[in-house]
Design an enzyme around this catalytic site. Structure first.
Site, PDB file in Angstrom:
ATOM      1  CG  ASP A 129      95.711  70.089  -9.433  1.00  0.00           C
ATOM      2  OD1 ASP A 129      94.838  70.490  -8.657  1.00  0.00           O
ATOM      3  OD2 ASP A 129      95.568  69.129 -10.203  1.00  0.00           O
ATOM      4  CG  ASP A 149      95.096  67.061 -13.438  1.00  0.00           C
ATOM      5  OD1 ASP A 149      94.667  68.224 -13.363  1.00  0.00           O
ATOM      6  OD2 ASP A 149      94.509  66.089 -12.935  1.00  0.00           O
ATOM      7  CG  ASP A 203      94.570  72.314 -13.079  1.00  0.00           C
ATOM      8  OD1 ASP A 203      94.585  72.028 -14.272  1.00  0.00           O
ATOM      9  OD2 ASP A 203      95.072  71.600 -12.190  1.00  0.00           O
TER      10      ASP A 203
HETATM   11  P1  ADP Z   1      92.085  69.031  -7.308  1.00  0.00           P
HETATM   12  O1  ADP Z   1      92.115  70.483  -7.052  1.00  0.00           O
HETATM   13  O2  ADP Z   1      92.632  68.244  -6.139  1.00  0.00           O
HETATM   14  O3  ADP Z   1      92.740  68.611  -8.588  1.00  0.00           O
HETATM   15  P2  ADP Z   1      89.336  69.182  -8.314  1.00  0.00           P
HETATM   16  O4  ADP Z   1      89.263  70.675  -8.253  1.00  0.00           O
HETATM   17  O5  ADP Z   1      89.365  68.557  -9.651  1.00  0.00           O
HETATM   18  O6  ADP Z   1      90.521  68.586  -7.402  1.00  0.00           O
HETATM   19  O7  ADP Z   1      88.107  68.584  -7.529  1.00  0.00           O
HETATM   20  C1  ADP Z   1      87.866  68.959  -6.177  1.00  0.00           C
HETATM   21  C2  ADP Z   1      86.882  68.024  -5.501  1.00  0.00           C
HETATM   22  O8  ADP Z   1      85.614  68.084  -6.150  1.00  0.00           O
HETATM   23  C3  ADP Z   1      87.285  66.573  -5.549  1.00  0.00           C
HETATM   24  O9  ADP Z   1      88.142  66.221  -4.500  1.00  0.00           O
HETATM   25  C4  ADP Z   1      85.922  65.875  -5.444  1.00  0.00           C
HETATM   26  O10 ADP Z   1      85.518  65.821  -4.098  1.00  0.00           O
HETATM   27  C5  ADP Z   1      85.007  66.803  -6.185  1.00  0.00           C
HETATM   28  N1  ADP Z   1      84.814  66.409  -7.585  1.00  0.00           N
HETATM   29  C6  ADP Z   1      85.289  67.040  -8.664  1.00  0.00           C
HETATM   30  N2  ADP Z   1      84.928  66.432  -9.801  1.00  0.00           N
HETATM   31  C7  ADP Z   1      84.210  65.359  -9.438  1.00  0.00           C
HETATM   32  C8  ADP Z   1      83.537  64.311 -10.154  1.00  0.00           C
HETATM   33  N3  ADP Z   1      83.556  64.233 -11.490  1.00  0.00           N
HETATM   34  N4  ADP Z   1      82.883  63.368  -9.448  1.00  0.00           N
HETATM   35  C9  ADP Z   1      82.854  63.423  -8.103  1.00  0.00           C
HETATM   36  N5  ADP Z   1      83.460  64.374  -7.369  1.00  0.00           N
HETATM   37  C10 ADP Z   1      84.123  65.337  -8.009  1.00  0.00           C
HETATM   38 MG    MG Z   2      93.115  68.540 -10.725  1.00  0.00          MG
END
Ligand code: ADP
Ligand code: MG
Length: 621
Positions: free
Chosen positions: A318, A513, A517
């Site tokens: 991730d 993390d 996921d």
């Molecule tokens: P990753 O797969 O990189 O761990 P996430 O799946 O958690 O990222 O989130 C993907 C995208 O969704 C982030 O890059 C952000 O743009 C948006 N996002 C997710 N959660 C939030 C939040 N709580 N506030 C603002 N944007 C969010």
């Molecule tokens: Mg993540």
């Protein structure tokens, strides 16, 4: 130890009677039989009892049974001295084995000596009282003096100090803490006196979770352990049948061969066929591997996972919080029809309930106190963002795809190619954007390189973030494949495809993390959670937890796994090789029963010593 002492007394008194019998050498057979029988029963009575008891439990062919018929057989053909001697050596060998095993268990227990014995609780009147950690409630105030273990997860409210976290993380560098910092139970307070407010009760605290994990790890058996159990199920009866044939056939079919000679050879067969060297040393190797890993801050939840790591073929990461720090800095704020401060305040409140790294960073940037009573109707949209009501207004904060989902038109953030943009809408009207950027973890590049060195064929990154950011991080780290813009279910679908692409024997590891996921963590062959120092959900869903949040620990874990398996294989080869040789020599009449006993006990001890090398894995300094 008391148990060992009883054992030693038994063996010693049996030996005395045995020696007496040999020196005295009574001419009368019955007296001689009586003396040696007495010695035999003192030394081996418990083996006979266990053999009988296990037969009633349906486990006929175990080592107790083998030793019993071998020695009773020796008595039957008139070899009293040998019957007693075999039992004696067997018992001495067992004593040494038990000693070695309990020693290594003790050293693991010492490694895991993180359980706090007490906590100093500060009462409302200022008195300080020493109480059991599990009697403390969330919100209580505790005082931790220099040299003491931190009894419960808590937050510092007074004082500063340096904390030794090495027992949990393997990290030798002490960490400085001050007011507002979080303390993990199980760490040691080195110098200052600190006062802290408890945030988790004892059963929920890190120290309890870690101990649970390690204590339960051995219930999940590796394939090698299952193999030995299955192996013994066929191997031992096969040896018993061969021994019976060896005792009966040659004297019947070959003229001039005596029964007693061939019965003797058959008995050697029985003695040597004990699989105890394998039965004890293999679980011990895994136990040692798990202990060694936990010393480096890698918690492995079962022998099966430790074993599977050695076959890692595809490693999937991730991005946010795993390869990157998950601590976003705000690069620029572009409000739209609202002041910058108001925008930040509303967003921080909307994000107030979320543990996503983006939320945490936005709250930090706002700087003021988040008043959760102003917030309601929180809806987190995984992979997109968050929608919540603040002061009655509906606030939506997230990426482009959240805005598109809600049908809100927005202005692309200027310079949006360098970081992640959080778009904000108030009551469905665009209100501005915040550009935030994350940093790659210091050891991320090393982590990817090490994996390649450890035989991993492919590294992959899955992220909910945009093409630009995902591609840049992957490019910088030299990751083979990257998939961007994924929602949590998209991540699972991708993972399924990657599992199909790998070879049947190879394993797929996912490292995340635990935020957004958990399903992928659970679906992978081996799920590894970062944020062992934070997220509870991750600890639950994962098979392995990395306490330090360092991706490079994955390579270290694979190395420990390979080393464990090497030791296991060497042990199997030593045990089977020696036994095979003695079996052949015994059948051919070149080995005495003494040789058989020495071989059996000797091999058990060598393999156990070899297995305990796993305990010597040093924490990286
Ligand atoms: P990753 O797969 O990189 O761990 P996430 O799946 O958690 O990222 O989130 C993907 C995208 O969704 C982030 O890059 C952000 O743009 C948006 N996002 C997710 N959660 C939030 C939040 N709580 N506030 C603002 N944007 C969010
Ligand atoms: Mg993540």
């Amino acid at each position: 130890m008391a148990h060992h002492r009883k054992y030693i007394i038994k063996i010693a008194s049996g030996t005395v009677i045995y020696a007496l019998g040999i020196v005295w050498h009574p001419n009368n057979v019955y007296i001689s039989l009586a003396v040696f029988l007495l010695a035999y029963i003192i030394v081996g009575g418990d083996v006979l009892l266990r053999a009988v008891r296990n037969i009633f439990h349906g486990e006929v062919f175990d080592e107790n049974f083998l030793m019993s018929i071998a020695t009773i057989g020796a008595f039957a053909i008139g070899e009293y001295t040998e019957g007693v001697a075999v039992m004696l050596f067997y018992q001495i060998g067992r004593l040494l084995q038990n000693y070695a095993v309990s020693k290594s268990r003790e050293s693991i227990a010492a490694l895991m000596d993180i359980r706090p014995d007490y906590a100093n609780v500060r009462r409302d009147n200022g008195d300080i009282e020493r109480v059991a950690p599990d009697s403390i409630a969330v919100g209580d105030i505790i005082v931790i003096k220099p040299g003491e273990k931190i009894p419960l997860d808590s937050t510092v409210i007074e004082g500063t100090s340096t904390i030794d976290t090495s027992a949990l993380t393997g990290e030798s560098l002490p960490r400085d803490v001050g007011v507002g910092d979080e303390l993990l139970s199980g760490c040691i307070n080195i110098n200052g006196v600190i006062t802290a407010r408890v945030i988790k009760e004892f059963g929920e605290s890190t120290v309890s979770k870690v101990l649970d994990l390690v204590e339960n790890a051995s219930t999940k058996k590796s394939n090698s352990e299952n193999f030995i159990t299955k192996f013994a199920r066929y191997y031992t009866p096969a040896v018993v049948i061969t021994a019976a044939l060896l005792a009966l056939l040659p004297p019947i079919f070959i003229a001039g061969e005596s029964f007693s000679e061939w019965v003797y050879r058959a008995l050697i067969f029985l003695v040597i066929s004990c699989p105890c060297a394998l039965v004890i040393s293999i679980p011990l190797s895994f136990f040692g591997g798990i202990g060694g890993a936990s010393r480096q801050g890698i918690l492995v939840k079962g022998s099966n996972y430790l074993e599977a790591l050695a076959y890692a073929e595809t490693v999937v990461f991730d991005k946010t919080g795993t390869l990157t720090k998950g601590e976003f800095n705000v690069t620029s704020v572009t409000p739209h029809g609202i002041s910058e401060n108001e925008l930040l305040e509303l967003v921080a409140h909307a994000e107030g309930y979320s543990s996503h790294p983006i939320s945490q960073s936005l709250i930090k940037v706002y700087g003021g106190q988040v008043d959760l009573s102003r917030v309601s109707d929180v809806e987190s949209v995984p992979g997109r963002g968050i929608i919540a009501r603040v002061d009655g207004m509906q606030i939506a904060a997230g990426n482009e795809s959240l805005m598109e989902m809600l049908g809100i038109s927005y202005h692309a953030h200027p310079g949006g190619s360098v970081g992640t943009v959080v778009y904000v809408a108030i009551d469905m009207v665009y209100a501005g954007s915040i550009l935030i950027s994350d940093e790659i973890k210091n050891d991320a590049k090393k982590a990817i390189n090490e994996l390649r060195g450890a035989g991993v064929r492919e590294t992959v990154m899955l992220t909910g973030d945009t093409d630009v950011i995902g591609g840049r991080v992957a490019g910088e780290l030299g990751i083979d494949k990257v998939y961007t813009g994924l929602l949590p279910d998209g991540k699972v679908a991708r993972l399924e495809e990657l599992i199909k692409e790998k070879s049947p024997r190879g394993k797929l590891i996912f490292i995340g993390d635990g935020i957004n996921d958990a399903p992928v963590l659970a679906r992978a062959d081996i799920g590894i959670a970062m944020g062992g120092l934070g997220s509870d959900a991750a600890i639950e869903a994962a098979d392995i937890v990395i306490m330090t949040d360092e991706p490079s620990k994955v390579g270290a874990a694979i190395k420990i796994s390979k080393k464990t398996l090497r030791i296991v294989k060497v042990n199997i080869a030593i045990a089977l090789g020696t036994k095979g040789a003695v079996l052949i020599f015994g059948a051919a009449g070149f080995a005495s029963m003494w040789a058989a006993v020495f071989a059996d006990v000797g091999v058990a001890i060598i393999t156990i010593l070899n297995a305990s090398r796993m305990l010597l894995v040093k924490a990286k300094r």
